[in-house]
Enzyme design. Structure first.
Site, PDB file in Angstrom:
ATOM      1  N   CYS A 112       0.807  -1.221   0.000  1.00 14.90           N
ATOM      2  CA  CYS A 112       0.000   0.000   0.000  1.00 14.90           C
ATOM      3  C   CYS A 112       0.841   1.274   0.000  1.00 14.90           C
ATOM      4  O   CYS A 112       0.325   2.361  -0.282  1.00 14.90           O
ATOM      5  CB  CYS A 112      -0.953   0.001   1.185  1.00 14.90           C
ATOM      6  N   HIS A 237      -3.337   7.039   2.881  1.00 11.78           N
ATOM      7  CA  HIS A 237      -3.773   5.757   2.331  1.00 11.78           C
ATOM      8  C   HIS A 237      -5.177   5.471   2.843  1.00 11.78           C
ATOM      9  O   HIS A 237      -5.452   5.562   4.040  1.00 11.78           O
ATOM     10  CB  HIS A 237      -2.805   4.656   2.757  1.00 11.78           C
ATOM     11  N   ASN A 267     -10.547   0.065  -0.004  1.00 11.05           N
ATOM     12  CA  ASN A 267      -9.090   0.082   0.113  1.00 11.05           C
ATOM     13  C   ASN A 267      -8.507  -0.469  -1.183  1.00 11.05           C
ATOM     14  O   ASN A 267      -8.735  -1.622  -1.529  1.00 11.05           O
ATOM     15  CB  ASN A 267      -8.672  -0.774   1.315  1.00 11.05           C
TER      16      ASN A 267
END
Length: 312
Positions: A112, A237, A267
């Site tokens: 990520c 994020h 996500n």
């Protein structure tokens, strides 16, 4: 030389999957998902759509906003944990799709935090004088590595791509400071198992994220002799609304100064920051001369933060 972002773009698959849809395949419900993650829906690519297809469309948008042709790109970096295949790289595939015949190409794997690693790698290549324009893409088809029988993880993830063209910008603009980091001792907390499914220790990842994101943000701001009050917009994020809100509150940044695309996108791993950034730019939430902080964390464990003054 001042190096910054010349253009952004993002792409979302058309297939919308709501929390109510997930109720039909796992023991969950809309309220449980929303209160724990902040997600109402996510986009999932159909079987025939590859990571490279989404990366390609996001890249087109970034090139258009940067007012550059594909032939102007010297290097393509694609951050992903879900390439079409182990090789060739997604970067090589979109190099051909775009017609970027002058570009070198490679993928970056930092989960990520991958887009942050790609963005700073792009800056360093341009700093050397070797390259003038670098295309950085975060693209993921997480649906293909999601365990759809695990209700703790399958509700989190979505597919998509975001992109940025990096190059020289005006005086006082662009990337001003950065931090990249890793702690391999935490590798077991978030990883892909031998069945190609995401395994996550949610409690440990939460503890790591709510500490690391604020710490990294403060670090890149203090490198500039500034304070958190000077931040105009924070793009974290998009992992989980609880993580994002805990980090925001620790930083003392008002709610209207933080990007929140998670409600609609879920996500998206390495694609989440460039997607959220591109959406904020398109919606006019980021303005010329704003001080922006991009900050993320991921499996590895990895993390990264970038402070930049927005504008060309």
């Amino acid at each position: 030389m001042n190096i910054g972002i010349l253009g952004t773009g993002h792409y979302l698959p058309t297939n919308v999957v709501t929390n109510n849809d997930l109720e039909k395949i796992v023991d969950t419900n809309d309220e449980w998902i929303r209160t724990r993650t902040g997600i109402r829906e996510r986009r999932l690519a159909t079987e025939e759509v590859d990571t490279s297809d989404m990366a390609f469309h996001a890249a087109l948008g970034a090139l258009e906003e940067a007012n550059l042709a594909a032939e102007d790109i010297d290097l393509i970096l694609v951050a992903t944990v879900t390439p079409n295949t182990s090789f060739p790289s997604v970067a090589c595939i979109i190099q051909d799709q775009l017609g970027a015949k002058n570009a070198a190409a490679m993928d970056v794997s930092a989960a990520c935090a991958g887009f942050m690693y790609g963005l700073i790698t792009a800056k360093q290549f341009i700093d050397t004088g070797a390259y003038k324009h670098v295309l950085v893409v975060g693209a993921e088809k997480l649906s293909k590595i999601t365990d759809w029988s695990d209700r703790t993880t399958c509700v989190l993830f979505g597919d998509g791509a975001g992109a940025a063209v990096v190059g020289e910008v005006g005086e006082g603009k662009g990337i001003l400071s950065f931090e990249l980091g890793a702690n391999g001792a935490g590798a077991k907390e978030l990883y892909l198992n031998h069945d190609d499914h995401i395994i996550m220790n949610g409690r440990e990842v939460y503890k790591f994220a709510v500490r690391q994101m604020p710490d990294s943000t403060v670090n890149v701001i203090e490198q500039l002799g500034l304070s958190r009050d000077d931040v105009d917009y924070l793009v974290p994020h998009q992992a989980n609304i609880r993580i994002m809100e805990a980090a925001r509150e620790r930083l003392g940044i008002s709610e209207d100064k933080m990007a929140k695309s998670i409600e609609k996108f879920g996500n998206n791993s390495s694609a989440s920051i460039p997607m959220a950034l591109s959406e904020a730019v398109k919606e006019g939430k980021i303005k010329d001369n704003d001080l922006i902080v991009l900050v993320g964390f991921g499996g590895g464990l990895t993390w990264g933060a970038v402070a930049l003054r927005w504008g060309k």
